[in-house]
Enzyme design. Structure first.
Site, PDB file in Angstrom:
ATOM      1  N   GLU A   1     -31.467  73.665  11.562  1.00  7.73           N
ATOM      2  CA  GLU A   1     -30.546  72.524  11.258  1.00  7.73           C
ATOM      3  C   GLU A   1     -31.061  71.604  12.328  1.00  7.73           C
ATOM      4  O   GLU A   1     -31.130  71.773  13.258  1.00  7.73           O
ATOM      5  CB  GLU A   1     -29.448  73.233  11.137  1.00  7.73           C
ATOM      6  CG  GLU A   1     -28.632  73.306  12.283  1.00  7.73           C
ATOM      7  CD  GLU A   1     -26.951  73.720  11.959  1.00  7.73           C
ATOM      8  OE1 GLU A   1     -26.827  73.798  10.453  1.00  7.73           O
ATOM      9  OE2 GLU A   1     -26.461  74.927  12.547  1.00  7.73           O
TER      10      GLU A   1
ATOM     11  N   HIS B   1     -24.308  77.475  18.982  1.00  8.08           N
ATOM     12  CA  HIS B   1     -23.567  75.900  18.395  1.00  8.08           C
ATOM     13  C   HIS B   1     -22.704  76.031  17.913  1.00  8.08           C
ATOM     14  O   HIS B   1     -21.814  77.245  17.607  1.00  8.08           O
ATOM     15  CB  HIS B   1     -24.524  75.019  17.867  1.00  8.08           C
ATOM     16  CG  HIS B   1     -25.053  75.779  16.700  1.00  8.08           C
ATOM     17  ND1 HIS B   1     -25.761  76.967  16.769  1.00  8.08           N
ATOM     18  CD2 HIS B   1     -24.226  75.675  15.525  1.00  8.08           C
ATOM     19  CE1 HIS B   1     -25.715  76.923  15.125  1.00  8.08           C
ATOM     20  NE2 HIS B   1     -24.576  76.159  14.374  1.00  8.08           N
TER      21      HIS B   1
ATOM     22  N   ARG C   1     -21.956  84.847  14.071  1.00  8.61           N
ATOM     23  CA  ARG C   1     -20.034  84.197  14.828  1.00  8.61           C
ATOM     24  C   ARG C   1     -20.195  85.197  15.965  1.00  8.61           C
ATOM     25  O   ARG C   1     -20.254  86.444  16.384  1.00  8.61           O
ATOM     26  CB  ARG C   1     -18.724  84.575  13.988  1.00  8.61           C
ATOM     27  CG  ARG C   1     -19.070  83.434  12.607  1.00  8.61           C
ATOM     28  CD  ARG C   1     -17.668  83.612  11.980  1.00  8.61           C
ATOM     29  NE  ARG C   1     -16.915  82.916  10.935  1.00  8.61           N
ATOM     30  CZ  ARG C   1     -16.833  83.683   9.732  1.00  8.61           C
ATOM     31  NH1 ARG C   1     -16.866  85.536   9.882  1.00  8.61           N
ATOM     32  NH2 ARG C   1     -17.312  83.369   8.412  1.00  8.61           N
TER      33      ARG C   1
END
Length: 321
Positions: free
Chosen positions: A119, A177, A197
């Site tokens: 992304e 990130h 996560r």
């Protein structure tokens, strides 16, 4: 049917870290903290429908099935699952997002048909001092990171970057990130909802329960030797010219400042997506004209051909390489 720029009704997602900032773009939000607007998407967890023109009411999946390569281009499909290859989002981060990482397409624990996730972020707005987490500190190994997680000191291993409007971040799969509180972001990504996560500040989810962590998967997919992540300031020194923000195997994203008329065109290989960042203007094409404003996203079919951006506005352009 003659091609035209498609605008979709966003799919809004309630998130524990979200807010109401997307209302500033004129969007009608459902109740609750809205963290994500899926502006253009063709995913099982959210498929957007067209709101303008002859195709109004049709989902992007239906358009893909009916018009296929003519509309989306010869490159316009995921090789893995046949779907539209990108997902376009606006993100309202009123609180810190979890520290996370995304897998690549080849990770063997992905759900069937799901893609990995590379992304990029473009910062539309940021409160003074807003920060993001962007990568591991140099030299951090899997073993060191695992130990830091066990000892509740993961933040010692992470890079923090202070951000401002106009900053751009390329985030290949494998990059650790997290967006921080106080940023409004345009996100261009692979058509994926795969997130692992690592850390979530001990926060409870919308259901009042601790949110799930994915430690083993995260440790497996992190690119410890570097993922190729890059970031940049994006000041433009001239108008009606493109500055490349991200060039990946999955998409190219560029920034431009429109002044007056800017003639452009699509190609048979790929659709084009325009995100309007600021200012106002129009998209003119052979059979019409659309007035556009900030926070709107448009999908230009590959067979649209010549078109013109006009006005005074900052736009992002994304297409397939």
């Amino acid at each position: 049917m003659k091609p035209y720029p498609l605008q979709c009704k966003p799919e809004f997602k309630e998130r524990v870290w979200g807010g109401r900032a997307l209302e500033q773009f004129g969007h009608q939000l459902p109740d609750g903290p809205i963290g994500e607007g899926w502006m253009i998407g063709d995913h099982p967890n959210g498929t957007t429908s067209v709101v303008n023109g002859e195709l109004a009411g049709m989902g992007l999946d239906q358009i893909r099935e009916q018009f296929g390569e003519v509309f989306f281009g010869s490159k316009g499909f995921s090789k893995k699952n046949g779907r539209f290859p990108l997902l376009i989002k606006l993100l309202d981060c009123q609180d810190d997002l979890s520290v996370q990482v995304h897998p690549n397409d080849h990770y063997d624990r992905l759900p069937a048909g799901e893609l990995g996730k590379t992304e990029m972020w473009y910062i539309l707005d940021a409160k003074p001092g807003a920060k993001i987490i962007y990568g591991l500190k140099d030299g951090v190994t899997r073993e060191q990171l695992a130990a830091a997680i066990d000892e509740d000191r993961i933040m010692d291993c992470l890079n923090e970057v202070t951000v401002e409007a106009g900053d751009s971040f390329y985030i290949p799969s494998g990059t650790v990130h997290a967006l921080g509180a106080g940023v409004l972001v345009a996100e261009i990504q692979q058509n994926s909802d795969s997130t692992y996560r690592l850390y979530d500040y001990g926060r409870l989810g919308l259901d009042g329960k601790p949110r799930e962590l994915h430690i083993e998967d995260s440790l497996n997919v992190i690119a410890y030797e570097g993922s190729g992540a890059t970031f940049m300031k994006t000041e433009l020194d001239r108008s009606n010219a493109w500055l490349t923000l991200a060039r990946s195997p999955f998409f190219v994203t560029e920034k431009g400042q429109v002044q007056g008329d800017w003639p452009l065109q699509t190609t048979p290989e790929s659709f084009i997506i325009h995100i309007i960042c600021d200012g106002t203007g129009t998209i003119r094409y052979a059979d019409g004209e659309l007035t556009v404003k900030p926070g709107e996203c448009y999908l230009l079919p590959a067979n649209l051909g010549d078109y013109t951006l006009s006005g005074e506005m900052t736009v992002l352009r994304s297409y397939l390489p």
